[in-house]
Scaffold this active site. Structure first.
Site, mmCIF file in Angstrom:
data_model
loop_
_atom_site.group_PDB
_atom_site.id
_atom_site.type_symbol
_atom_site.label_atom_id
_atom_site.label_comp_id
_atom_site.label_asym_id
_atom_site.label_seq_id
_atom_site.Cartn_x
_atom_site.Cartn_y
_atom_site.Cartn_z
ATOM 1 N N GLU A 113 -3.563 15.647 -8.045
ATOM 2 C CA GLU A 113 -2.106 15.737 -6.675
ATOM 3 C C GLU A 113 -1.684 16.914 -7.016
ATOM 4 O OE1 GLU A 113 -0.538 11.471 -7.061
ATOM 5 O OE2 GLU A 113 -2.334 10.409 -7.230
ATOM 6 N N HIS A 140 -4.365 -5.671 -2.970
ATOM 7 C CA HIS A 140 -3.858 -4.519 -4.021
ATOM 8 C C HIS A 140 -3.701 -4.855 -5.173
ATOM 9 C CE1 HIS A 140 -0.690 -1.124 -5.131
ATOM 10 N NE2 HIS A 140 -1.426 -0.720 -4.898
ATOM 11 N N HIS A 141 -4.509 -3.992 -6.047
ATOM 12 C CA HIS A 141 -3.651 -4.037 -7.681
ATOM 13 C C HIS A 141 -3.797 -2.806 -7.810
ATOM 14 C CE1 HIS A 141 -7.759 -7.009 -7.840
ATOM 15 N NE2 HIS A 141 -6.907 -6.944 -7.683
ATOM 16 N N HIS A 169 -6.935 4.547 -6.188
ATOM 17 C CA HIS A 169 -6.171 5.299 -6.245
ATOM 18 C C HIS A 169 -5.872 6.155 -7.666
ATOM 19 C CE1 HIS A 169 -3.859 5.607 -2.448
ATOM 20 N NE2 HIS A 169 -4.883 5.416 -2.061
ATOM 21 N N GLU A 170 -4.964 7.441 -7.847
ATOM 22 C CA GLU A 170 -4.780 7.941 -9.066
ATOM 23 C C GLU A 170 -6.556 7.765 -9.915
ATOM 24 O OE1 GLU A 170 -2.800 5.724 -8.910
ATOM 25 O OE2 GLU A 170 -1.596 7.014 -7.483
ATOM 26 N N GLU A 186 -8.139 8.192 -3.383
ATOM 27 C CA GLU A 186 -7.310 9.993 -3.584
ATOM 28 C C GLU A 186 -7.258 11.062 -4.183
ATOM 29 O OE1 GLU A 186 -2.122 9.140 -3.513
ATOM 30 O OE2 GLU A 186 -3.244 8.806 -5.532
ATOM 31 N N GLU A 213 1.961 10.693 0.932
ATOM 32 C CA GLU A 213 2.956 10.046 0.576
ATOM 33 C C GLU A 213 3.913 11.054 0.050
ATOM 34 O OE1 GLU A 213 0.535 7.521 -2.091
ATOM 35 O OE2 GLU A 213 1.770 8.625 -4.021
HETATM 36 C C1 NOJ Z 1 0.400 5.674 -5.908
HETATM 37 C C2 NOJ Z 1 -0.639 5.642 -4.984
HETATM 38 O O1 NOJ Z 1 -1.129 6.513 -4.451
HETATM 39 C C3 NOJ Z 1 0.238 4.850 -3.917
HETATM 40 O O2 NOJ Z 1 -0.384 4.621 -2.672
HETATM 41 C C4 NOJ Z 1 0.832 2.816 -4.058
HETATM 42 O O3 NOJ Z 1 1.382 3.196 -2.819
HETATM 43 C C5 NOJ Z 1 1.765 4.230 -4.943
HETATM 44 N N1 NOJ Z 1 0.779 4.157 -6.257
HETATM 45 C C6 NOJ Z 1 1.691 2.291 -5.445
HETATM 46 O O4 NOJ Z 1 0.808 1.544 -6.255
#
Ligand code: NOJ
Ligand code: CA
Length: 695
Positions: free
Chosen positions: A179, A404-405, A474-475, A493, A499
């Site tokens: 990122e 969501h996890h 994500h990550e 991501e 964000e």
């Molecule tokens: C990072 C993610 O990129 C973001 O979209 C998410 O809201 C937060 N982590 C919490 O999971």
């Protein structure tokens, strides 16, 4: 467009030539089908494997050596002879289950070189080159053999020696996170070490040397574009590229762990493909299918449980501070009432998914493992969130929940819970999940991009295949084209996303950011950037932040940034009563054809895509901090049709900083002879829908 609607037309040619080389014959060449790209392979006098690459007779990779350092073994990289070579040609056309193009041609010439050590151990390794019209892939095969059984790789030394001090778009070779904003510098000016700052990101960050992450993209003085990456990263460590700024050389630097081990495998095995995309036009990098083509065909024929979709969500609230993830926070956003309102909104706007973050227990101090008291649990909702009722209500309105996890990178905990967590989704018929890996990895000493984590992300894909759940990580680990083999790998991501604009302290993503991302990060695959914020000023929530684009630029991102899941992330009230919402309602998410009409990396991009299942076309154009006049020929439209074009444009006085939220909508009739004159303001854009007129 009828030809695209016909059934899969697969034609396949496979020719094989096998030739025994004489002992003194140490050199062999192979070209792309169109003969523009040539790879030369040879052994030095010491029996060291080397290769070079040229494009249109211009050298693009100078003599580069390959070798491996192994634990408790002599290095593997010299004393070789060529025992056999094989050349073949392959040509097929395959259909994407979902994607940028309905059909993809996979056409290459292959050279496989069987190497064996001359002296005692007679260890063997094969190198396979696939040469396409749009680039080169090569990988190493470690066959089963007597003196190589368990292989512990301490270093892979694949060199990529450049032929000039190219212009480079790069991010640091961080072992934990991608990122970053892209730097644009000469190769000799790459300085990744300055980025080492463990406090700078949501995740851990570790940049051990002057290296870059891939895809890393370059432009030579003669105007050739090159991008270096990898394909089919399986049971191996992610590759960064160490840079030697003095000698203009790069060398693979695999991500390791605290024990100093990069990769542990048992023979036989093969490495990921090392890839070099080569093109004359910036847009060809994006249109190239090299990375997916170097992955195996899909393990499934269709995936009727998942359809590309737009999705809204209880998410932006947390990033701008109008809601909290944890139950004890001032306003727990993931509550049944809010979720139902959002379902109503989604169903009125042709949005088929809804993500809810903060629905499950464990969010108190979630990013800080040491202070955390409650552990995440992926089946137990907070008391104000009725999971089953929300799923049922959504279904009644044609809106499916996106699960969501967030596991805060506690892999030990997540892997223990994965079976029950995915079984719950299977039971509820929830077919997609956004996963999250914020913070440093548990077990300690591992990094997000090392072999341990590559295998973890793979386990999640396999679990998804088993339980019919598509994964948006994500990550994540970088995208390497696995979506071809595992179509549940829908998006990820691995980019500095929207964000950051809500909370970063460095001014947010600059207007040029998304004129670079499609030519770098996105060459790996789809991105979950979350475009489409209308309240770009972030007023009144964030006094020190704003989004550095105009509203029309945000709309254009639905076309420019490819993903089979596209978020509609802003608060509902910022969309309601907005005439530009019509574009989000109309825009496609799954495509027959995608074309880059015009582009320069870091400056601007104009994309057009035709929606699968309709004959509608959409166009997105964005520019960096400079205003721009573009003449766009609509010759991609069907010759026998006229279209109603709806242009969502910047106003003459729009500006990404001073006046970002104003726009004009213009309607006109166009056909494939029309040329549109587009005026993009600084940080601006234009989004256009083309709907064929019924006669
Ligand atoms: C990072 C993610 O990129 C973001 O979209 C998410 O809201 C937060 N982590 C919490 O999971
Ligand atoms: Ca620029």
């Amino acid at each position: 467009m009828k030809k695209y609607l016909t059934l899969v037309n697969v034609f396949l040619t496979f020719l094989l030539f096998s030739c025994e080389l004489k002992e003194n014959n140490k050199q062999i060449a192979i070209s792309s089908p169109d003969e523009t790209i040539k790879v030369n392979f040879f052994l030095s006098d010491l029996g060291e494997p080397h290769y070079t690459v040229s494009f249109k007779n211009e050298s693009v990779i100078d003599t580069s050596k390959v070798s491996f350092d192994l634990k408790n073994e002599i290095a593997l990289g010299s004393d070789f002879e060529i025992v056999k070579t094989e050349q073949s040609t392959f040509d097929e056309t395959w259909s994407m289950i979902w994607g940028e193009d309905k059909q993809v041609r996979n056409h290459y010439n292959e050279l496989k070189i069987y190497l064996e050590e001359i002296s005692v151990l007679k260890r063997k390794i094969n190198i396979v080159f696939r040469v396409y019209d749009d680039g080169v892939g090569f990988r190493y095969e470690f066959p089963k053999q007597e003196y190589l059984d368990e292989v512990v790789i301490l270093d892979e030394n694949t060199e990529f020696n450049l032929t000039g001090n190219h212009k480079v778009w790069w991010i640091p070779g961080d072992w934990d996170i991608y990122e970053y904003l892209y730097n644009t510098t000469k190769f000799s000016e790459i300085d990744a070490l300055k980025y080492y700052n463990p406090k700078a990101h949501l995740g851990q960050t570790y940049v051990p040397e002057n290296a870059v992450n891939t895809p890393v993209t370059m432009k030579t003085d003669s105007g050739v574009y090159l991008s270096f990456h990898e394909a089919d990263l399986t049971n191996y460590a992610g590759m960064t590229l160490a840079v030697d700024t003095e000698n203009l050389k790069m060398k693979s630097e695999l991500v390791g762990n605290a024990k100093g081990i990069k990769v542990k495998r048992q023979t036989p095995f093969e490495t990921p493909w090392r890839t070099i995309q080569i093109s004359q036009r910036a847009g060809d990098l994006i249109e190239s299918k090299l990375i997916v083509n170097l992955n195996d065909p899909s393990k499934i024929e269709n995936m009727s449980y998942f359809k590309p979709m737009k999705y809204t969500g209880i998410w932006w609230d947390m990033h701008i501070g109008t809601g909290s993830w944890d139950y004890s926070g001032s306003y727990h956003a993931a509550n049944t009432k809010y979720a139902k309102e959002m379902i109503d909104f989604a169903s009125e706007h042709n949005i088929e998914g809804m993500l809810v973050e903060g629905w499950n227990i464990g969010w108190e101090k979630w990013w800080n493992k040491k202070q955390k008291k409650v552990h995440f649990d992926f089946v137990t909702p907070y008391p104000d969130y009725d999971l089953e009722e929300i799923v049922a209500y959504g279904k009644s309105k044609g809106v499916e929940l996106v699960m969501h996890h967030e596991n805060s990178a506690d892999i030990l905990l997540y892997e223990k819970q994965m079976d029950t967590a995915f079984a719950l989704m299977e039971k509820l018929e929830v077919h997609s999940v956004k996963t999250g890996y914020v913070s440093s990895i548990i077990p300690e000493g591992e990094y997000h991009h090392g072999q341990y984590m590559v295998n973890h992300y793979q386990k999640v894909l396999e679990k998804g295949m088993e339980t019919q759940v598509a994964i948006n990580a994500h990550e994540p680990i970088k995208a390497t084209g696995k979506r071809r083999t595992y179509p549940v790998a829908i998006s990820r991501e691995g980019v500095r996303g929207q964000e950051y604009n809500a909370w970063s302290k460095d001014g947010g993503n600059p207007p040029e950011h998304l004129t670079i991302v499609p030519f770098t990060r996105m060459l790996g695959g789809p991105v979950d950037y979350t475009p489409g914020i209308f309240n770009t000023s972030l007023k009144p929530y964030k006094v020190d932040n704003q989004i550095n684009t105009t509203l029309a630029h945000q709309l254009a991102l639905y076309v420019v940034l490819y993903s089979p899941v596209q978020m509609v992330p802003d608060l509902m009230k910022h969309y309601k009563e907005h005439s530009a919402m019509q574009f989000i309602k109309d825009v496609g998410v799954d495509w027959n054809i995608s074309k880059v009409l015009d582009a320069e990396i870091g400056d601007f991009i104009v994309m057009a895509r035709q929606e699968k299942g309709t004959e509608n076309w959409f166009l997105g154009a964005i520019t960096d901090e400079n205003k721009r006049h573009l003449e766009v020929k609509l010759d991609f439209l069907d010759a026998d049709k006229t279209y109603k074009a709806r242009l969502y444009k910047d106003k003459p006085d729009s500006h990404y900083h001073n006046n970002p939220e104003v726009y004009d909508i213009e309607e006109r009739q166009v056909d494939n002879k029309t040329t549109l004159a587009l005026n993009l303001v600084a940080g601006g854009g234009c989004a256009i829908s083309f709907i064929p007129k019924r006669e």
